[in-house]
Write a protein that holds these residues in place. Structure first.
Motif, PDB file in Angstrom:
ATOM      1  N   ALA A 238       0.846  -1.190   0.000  1.00 63.12           N
ATOM      2  CA  ALA A 238       0.000   0.000   0.000  1.00 63.12           C
ATOM      3  C   ALA A 238       0.876   1.232   0.000  1.00 63.12           C
ATOM      4  O   ALA A 238       1.802   1.340   0.814  1.00 63.12           O
ATOM      5  N   HIS A 239       0.582   2.153  -0.932  1.00 63.17           N
ATOM      6  CA  HIS A 239       1.342   3.406  -1.072  1.00 63.17           C
ATOM      7  C   HIS A 239       2.828   3.146  -1.282  1.00 63.17           C
ATOM      8  O   HIS A 239       3.679   3.942  -0.868  1.00 63.17           O
ATOM      9  N   ASN A 240       3.167   1.979  -1.883  1.00 65.21           N
ATOM     10  CA  ASN A 240       4.560   1.600  -2.210  1.00 65.21           C
ATOM     11  C   ASN A 240       5.450   1.471  -0.970  1.00 65.21           C
ATOM     12  O   ASN A 240       6.677   1.527  -1.063  1.00 65.21           O
ATOM     13  N   ARG A 241       4.849   1.265   0.188  1.00 65.98           N
ATOM     14  CA  ARG A 241       5.651   1.197   1.415  1.00 65.98           C
ATOM     15  C   ARG A 241       6.511  -0.066   1.443  1.00 65.98           C
ATOM     16  O   ARG A 241       7.669  -0.033   1.872  1.00 65.98           O
ATOM     17  N   LEU A 242       5.942  -1.222   1.022  1.00 67.79           N
ATOM     18  CA  LEU A 242       6.645  -2.500   1.104  1.00 67.79           C
ATOM     19  C   LEU A 242       7.903  -2.488   0.230  1.00 67.79           C
ATOM     20  O   LEU A 242       8.981  -2.909   0.654  1.00 67.79           O
ATOM     21  N   VAL A 243       7.792  -1.977  -1.012  1.00 65.05           N
ATOM     22  CA  VAL A 243       8.944  -1.975  -1.900  1.00 65.05           C
ATOM     23  C   VAL A 243      10.000  -0.981  -1.403  1.00 65.05           C
ATOM     24  O   VAL A 243      11.204  -1.207  -1.570  1.00 65.05           O
ATOM     25  N   GLN A 244       9.559   0.114  -0.755  1.00 64.67           N
ATOM     26  CA  GLN A 244      10.527   1.063  -0.199  1.00 64.67           C
ATOM     27  C   GLN A 244      11.314   0.448   0.957  1.00 64.67           C
ATOM     28  O   GLN A 244      12.527   0.611   1.075  1.00 64.67           O
ATOM     29  N   GLU A 245      10.583  -0.279   1.807  1.00 69.18           N
ATOM     30  CA  GLU A 245      11.255  -0.971   2.925  1.00 69.18           C
ATOM     31  C   GLU A 245      12.237  -2.003   2.394  1.00 69.18           C
ATOM     32  O   GLU A 245      13.362  -2.140   2.911  1.00 69.18           O
ATOM     33  N   LEU A 246      11.840  -2.705   1.363  1.00 71.25           N
ATOM     34  CA  LEU A 246      12.689  -3.727   0.762  1.00 71.25           C
ATOM     35  C   LEU A 246      13.960  -3.106   0.189  1.00 71.25           C
ATOM     36  O   LEU A 246      15.059  -3.647   0.331  1.00 71.25           O
ATOM     37  N   SER A 247      13.813  -1.937  -0.451  1.00 70.60           N
ATOM     38  CA  SER A 247      14.983  -1.246  -1.011  1.00 70.60           C
ATOM     39  C   SER A 247      15.929  -0.805   0.085  1.00 70.60           C
ATOM     40  O   SER A 247      17.161  -0.907  -0.044  1.00 70.60           O
ATOM     41  N   GLN A 248      15.374  -0.323   1.199  1.00 72.36           N
ATOM     42  CA  GLN A 248      16.213   0.131   2.308  1.00 72.36           C
ATOM     43  C   GLN A 248      16.949  -1.030   2.962  1.00 72.36           C
ATOM     44  O   GLN A 248      18.123  -0.932   3.333  1.00 72.36           O
TER      45      GLN A 248
END
Length: 1295
Positions: A238-248
């Protein structure tokens, strides 16, 4: 917080004494100004560390860390070894190629370059300038002064783009830093080698940098993972949060295509380990969701989809966040209404509930309302609709232009409320509003609107309606009226009445010169208002000044305009001259209206127009050379004369101005025509009632007479004049012929006036008329009827008019119909024409054949093709036309067979003169005598025989003529016509005659740069030959046509007389008088800016020469001119000198401080004084030994009076000077180092004034003293030398 107190000198002592009192008392009065502490006034500078760092102390008042300022100019030094130098010649160091190259680089880059030679013969280069300029200069120096090497470096093809960088910036930067040229292969080139060119050192640096870039890219990895598009939302979260966390977490960059892009490829970039970790995590999420999720499909109206999606897809993200279910929406441009929900089975229910809730959270409703009511529903400035949107802000209301519906969109409850309110407004408007439409011609729209909308605004306010008039660009006549039903009908009736009145209007134009418009209008329109009040229903329109138009338009009801027109005509009948008008203006009893009409009549009088028919060939003579004749007539008669353009067929010259002046100009123009040709003018008395019938329809009858009689001009009096006189003007013989025909036609009209018309194709007309009018003359003689053919300007080109007695007209009509019928019968015939004559008929683009077709009713003549070796010629057309054409062709063949060639020997130098401008003279001879004339090819005079002698650029007339091939002109045609043409050619050969002119006058006849002789040759159309100056001959040879010789000789002799008269006059004007005058009087004789001497020269028409500075006799003045004038000028100068000799000079001493006041601004006061006392006053020059000495020169009594006046002025001005200086002494500020002057002088301490006071200063501590502000050590001056080293409370001194 720093505080600064500024104290005035007057209050300084008081301030200091008050401060001492406060210190003694130990308290500060409440009403005393606040005195800052030393730390507040002078905060300490910051320490090296950041403010407040580690120590915890507060930041300094000076702010944060001061950033170092980088120098904008840098210097780089580099060395070029001997073995790498391109130019190794040290014998001319600083002057050879190296210096030239450096100079060129300096000019191109703006950097400064210095070269020096080391002991090892290496080259040291120092480059100074801005960073960018230095880098560019260094790169060019290395490329041009150092030998170049090249090397290649191989890196993977995919790494090339990282070497290039964005927009090639990285590559450019690398080339500048390493001073090399780097060539990267194109993308379509399979090679992976990068070529580096430059010095060895630069190549190594560039190679190292490229390998570093490649090595860095080797550590990175790119993975492309194709997964079903439906599972992308679960990976992104939701709101690209998962992919951002994955990138971090992994450090890899993950790019997921947006839902709108039909791609299922996810791209992962970064370090290899990070990419591998991110890839495994994404695969795990995908496998998990694919195993656990299921789907359901629901149908939702397409119009509700946007509410499920939400703004920027936020609603879908909210559903995904709260339920973990992905909602797949069909594309907006597709017709599908199916929505797919994907997620875990137990979460699909809550997600579906949310989808339905969002879908039903808003609705769209359409309300029906007539399109014309929309703007009333909206209200003035959106007032009505604004009230609804304020109450219900989430409702969107949309009006569609031209459609009878209103769309409402928003939350269901609010939309229903808005719908009810709008329907109520519509219901109310339908009860009390109505509309109607009226078709009104677009040309009346601006009149309906009125000036600045006055008319339409009045109707709107009076009837409480809205009137919509379409824009001009719409090209529509539909006017719409909306408002109260009763008001709509009344407004409609008034608009229709206005249109009816305007349809009955009439417009009349008056010609009034634009320069009088402003006078007629008057100041603020007062004068024209009086006229409009007198004729209230007539609108008077003046043109815009920028249009430069003289037309004033009167518009109004037909009857009123007619009355106004009659009134004007009545005033025109009693025209008065302009002088009388000006006299009337001065009469106080004459009201402005009458004055206006007098002015208007004066303008109408000057707008009289007259057309004068002048034969076209005489127009150039009326214009004159350079427009001299026409300009003279215009100026002397005060008229405007317009001639038709050169390529126009019109012969009318239009004259505009006062009637009497126009008639005078007409008489002068006609006089010129009469002088040039044998023109006769006669008058014929024909009853006025017959004039219209004689003129005929559109002037066809009178035009046919004018054409028959060689273009005579027939002028009928204006209609309504009652005059019977008809004027005929033209060549004598033709005038008599036209007079006879006109009287005959008038007699016929009186006896019988029967007219018939006949239709015939225009191409038949020439055949019906016949050669020289033979056919039509035969019909006229036989029947007695007059037959009129249409002119080229007539619209009805097929209409032939027959006029005469009924019996004669019928007979002529029958004859012509018979001829036309025969012409309509097309036949085809053949004839034999010798092949050698074919070219004559088809040359010049078939001109002869075209003439045959025009002459003989459009007969078509076909010759066989070139090379066909056929003699058969085909003719097709009307039988009579074909026979006539065959006869004509036979006559042409006979002429061709009987043709002979005659040779005429004329020197080649005369050929151009014989041809005339553009060959006009030869064309005239060939037309008149029906011959062909061929000129030989031009031959260079240097080839063959020796050229005859030339003088003044022309061949000497004395040269003996020997005929050459290039001198022979060939004439071809019939024998008798060739002889006539030969005689005409010989007549065009110029002759040469001698004119005796004194050798002394030759240069004056030639004129400056030959202008004089050139002008005479152009004017008389001859060639004038002046012998060479060294021969000193008293003869001038004139060469030209016989017709021009007499005029040219007379003109030359007249010019000689003028020059002789000028010589005699020059001799008289050369009389000289020499007089001796003391040099001290010379400036006075010359006067201020030469005023006196110029006046003497002007009064006596003489030339006066003064001696130059170096002349021995400085007292001699030479006067040149006529004897009498020179003597009078001498006496005038002697009289002036005598007056000046009686004058005396006296010195007076005046205080220099008063000189400027006495002289005045720009010498105005002293000039006035000198004029008043008739004296000359001279002040000393700056730096003079006696600055107070003033010299006054003049007659004794005037000098004394002037000196007395100057002394009085000095006394008066000195009082003012003394007063000013005294005041300035008191106003002088106190000295910095002393205590004198001002309030500071009263300080009891007697020390220097103290300017600024602070508390808790270092010098107030025990054992310290306050710094001395007058001390150069405590307060050093910037820029002075180093003071003596002495400890100070301010710390060590810095220089």
């Amino acid at each position: 917080m720093s505080s600064v107190a500024v104290l005035t000198p007057e209050s300084f002592a008081e301030h200091r004494s008050g401060l001492k009192d406060q210190d003694m008392s130990g308290c500060v009065p409440e009403d005393e100004a606040y005195i800052p502490t030393y730390l507040e006034a002078f905060p300490p500078l910051p320490e090296k560390g950041a403010p407040g760092e580690k120590t915890g102390e507060p930041a300094s008042a000076w702010g944060g860390k001061i950033r170092p300022i980088k120098a904008s100019v840098i210097t780089q030094v580099f060395h070029v070894p001997l073995e790498e130098r391109r130019y190794k010649d040290n014998s001319q160091f600083g002057e050879g190629e190296e210096a030239k190259v450096c100079l060129d680089i300096m000019q191109r880059t703006g950097a400064h370059i210095e070269l020096s030679l080391a002991k090892d013969q290496g080259l040291s280069i120092m480059v100074t300038g801005k960073l960018e300029s230095v880098m560019k200069a260094r790169k060019e120096i290395v490329a041009r002064l150092q030998t170049q090497a090249s090397a290649t470096v191989a890196i993977p093809k995919e790494h090339h783009r990282f070497v290039i960088g964005k927009n090639g910036e990285k590559l450019q930067d690398l080339e500048l830093k390493t001073a090399t040229k780097i060539a990267i292969p194109r993308p379509d080139d399979p090679s992976a080698n990068i070529r580096i060119t430059g010095t060895k050192e630069g190549i190594e640096k560039a190679r190292h940098e490229i390998l570093l870039i490649s090595a860095e890219q080797d550590k990175r990895a790119v993975e492309r993972l194709s997964l079903e598009k439906a599972f992308h939302p679960f990976i992104a979260g939701a709101h690209n949060r998962l992919v951002q966390e994955l990138s971090q977490e992994t450090g890899a960059r993950i790019s997921i295509p947006p839902p709108s892009l039909p791609k299922d490829e996810i791209v992962i970039t970064g370090e290899k380990e990070a990419v591998a970790l991110a890839l495994s995590r994404i695969r795990a999420i995908y496998e998990d969701k694919k195993r656990k999720t299921t789907t359901i499909s629901v149908e939702v109206k397409k119009s509700q989809h946007k509410y499920i999606i939400g703004p920027k897809g936020n609603t879908l993200q909210e559903i995904l966040e709260t339920t973990g279910v992905s909602v797949e929406m069909p594309p907006l441009d597709s017709g599908s209404e199916t929505i797919i929900l994907r997620g875990e089975p137990d979460k699909l229910g809550p997600a579906l509930t949310q989808v339905y809730a969002k879908a039903k959270s808003a609705m769209v409703v359409e309300v029906t309302a007539p399109a014309w009511l929309h703007r009333f529903i909206i209200g003035k400035k959106g007032q009505n609709i604004g009230r609804i949107t304020q109450q219900l802000p989430r409702v969107h209301i949309e009006f569609t232009d031209g459609e009878e519906r209103i769309s409402l969109e928003g939350p269901t409850e609010e939309v229903e409320q808005a719908q009810a309110q709008i329907q109520e407004i519509i219901k109310d408007l339908l009860v009390r509003m109505d509309y109607t439409e009226v078709i009104i011609d677009q040309r009346f729209h601006r009149h309906l609107i009125g000036k600045n909308g006055a008319n339409i605004n009045r109707i709107k306010e009076q009837y409480k309606v809205s009137v919509r008039i379409p824009q001009d660009s719409e090209r529509s006549g539909l006017v719409r009226i909306e408002g109260d039903p009763k008001g709509v009908q009344l407004a409609r009736r008034e608009l229709i009445e206005m249109v009816q009145r305007m349809e009955n209007e009439r417009t009349k134009d008056l010609i009034v010169e634009q320069k009088f418009h402003r006078t007629i209008i008057g100041q603020k329109g007062e004068k024209i208002k009086e006229v409009r009040d007198k004729f209230p229903e007539v609108i008077i329109n003046f043109p815009d000044p920028s249009q430069k138009s003289d037309t004033v338009q009167l518009r109004g009801p037909k009857n009123e305009v007619e009355k106004c027109g009659k009134f004007l005509q009545k005033i025109i009948a009693d025209l008065v001259r302009p002088a009388s008008f000006h006299l009337c203006l001065r009469l106080s009893r004459l009201d402005f209206t009458a004055a206006f009409f007098f002015l208007l009549l004066f303008q109408i009088e000057n707008s009289f127009s007259l057309s004068v028919p002048i034969f076209k060939q005489f127009h150039k003579n009326i214009i004159g050379k350079g427009g001299a004749n026409i300009k003279k007539i215009r100026e002397e008669t005060n008229t405007k004369i317009d001639l038709p353009t050169e390529n126009s067929n019109s012969e009318m010259i239009v004259i505009t101005g006062k009637k009497s002046y126009c008639e005078a100009a007409r008489d002068r123009i006609l006089a010129i025509q009469r002088e040039l040709a044998n023109i006769k003018e006669t008058e014929v008395a024909i009853p006025a009632r017959l004039h219209n019938s004689l003129i005929g329809s559109k002037g066809c009858l009178v035009r046919s007479i004018m054409e028959d009689c060689g273009g005579v001009h027939i002028h009928f009096p204006s209609e309504g004049s009652g005059s019977d006189k008809v004027t005929i003007r033209g060549p004598v013989g033709e005038v008599e012929k036209a007079k006879k025909q006109l009287l005959q036609l008038a007699e016929e009209k009186q006896v019988n006036n029967f007219t018939a018309e006949l239709q015939a194709k225009p191409e038949y007309h020439k055949f019906l008329i016949g050669r020289g009018g033979a056919n039509i003359r035969r019909v006229r003689d036989k029947t007695g009827a007059r037959i009129i053919f249409p002119s080229p300007d007539d619209t009805e080109q097929e209409l032939i008019t027959i006029v005469g007695k009924e019996e004669a007209v019928r007979q002529a009509q029958k004859e012509l119909e018979c001829l036309v019928k025969n012409l309509d019968d097309v036949v085809e015939d053949n004839m034999v024409v010798d092949v050698r004559h074919h070219r004559h008929f088809v040359c010049r683009r078939g001109q002869v054949l075209r003439e045959l077709a025009e002459e003989y009713g459009g007969v078509a003549v076909s010759f066989p093709r070139t090379g066909a070796n056929s003699q058969r010629v085909t003719l097709k057309g009307a039988k009579d036309c074909v026979e006539a054409a065959k006869k004509c062709i036979q006559e042409i063949i006979e002429d061709l067979e009987s043709q002979v060639s005659v040779e005429v020997a004329i020197p080649q130098r005369y050929h151009r003169a014989i041809m005339g401008p553009k060959g006009c003279r030869i064309q005239l001879i060939t037309r008149e005598h029906e011959v062909q004339i061929k000129f030989p090819e031009r031959e260079d005079s240097t080839a063959g025989q020796e050229a005859p002698p030339q003088e003044n650029g022309e061949v000497s007339p004395e040269a003996e003529f020997v005929a050459r091939k290039c001198d022979i002109i060939t004439i071809a045609g019939r024998v008798e016509k060739c002889e006539l043409a030969k005689a005409a050619l010989l007549a065009l050969v110029p002759i040469t005659e001698d004119v005796e002119v004194s050798y002394e006058l030759h240069r004056y006849i030639i004129g400056q740069k030959g202008s004089g002789i050139r002008k005479m040759m152009e004017e008389y159309e001859v060639n004038i030959w002046v012998p060479q100056p060294e021969k000193q001959l008293d003869v001038i040879k004139v060469t030209g046509l016989v017709a021009n010789m007499e005029r040219a000789k007379q003109g030359l002799l007249d010019r000689v007389k003028e020059l002789q008269a000028e010589q005699a006059d020059r001799a008289l004007r050369s009389f000289k008088v020499t007089m001796s005058v003391d040099p001290k009087f010379h400036p006075k004789i010359i006067g201020r800016k030469g005023a006196v001497i110029s006046q003497i020269r002007k009064d006596h028409d003489v030339s006066i020469q003064f001696p130059d500075k170096g002349d021995e006799q400085q007292d001699l003045i030479v006067i040149s001119g006529y004897e009498r004038n020179a003597e009078e000028a001498s006496r005038a100068i002697q009289q002036l000198v005598a007056e000046w000799q009686e004058m005396v000079s006296q010195d007076v001493h005046l205080d220099p401080r008063t000189h400027a006041r006495i002289i005045g601004a720009r010498g105005k006061a002293i000039r006035k004084l000198m004029e008043e006392f008739k004296v000359d006053i001279r002040f000393p020059q700056p730096g003079s030994d006696e600055p107070d000495k003033v010299t006054v020169t003049g007659l004794p009594e005037t000098v004394d009076n002037a000196i007395d006046h100057l002394l009085n002025l000095e006394e008066e001005y000195m009082l003012s000077v003394t007063e000013t200086e005294t005041l300035a002494a008191y106003m002088k500020p106190p000295s910095r180092y002393g205590g004198g002057g001002g309030a500071g002088a009263d300080d009891s301490s007697g020390g220097p004034a103290k300017g600024f006071v602070v508390r808790d200063a270092p010098w107030n501590a025990a054992g310290n003293k306050a710094p001395d502000m007058s001390s150069a050590e405590d307060f050093p001056t910037f820029g002075t030398g180093v003071a003596s080293k002495q400890a100070s409370a301010w710390g060590p001194k810095k220089f």
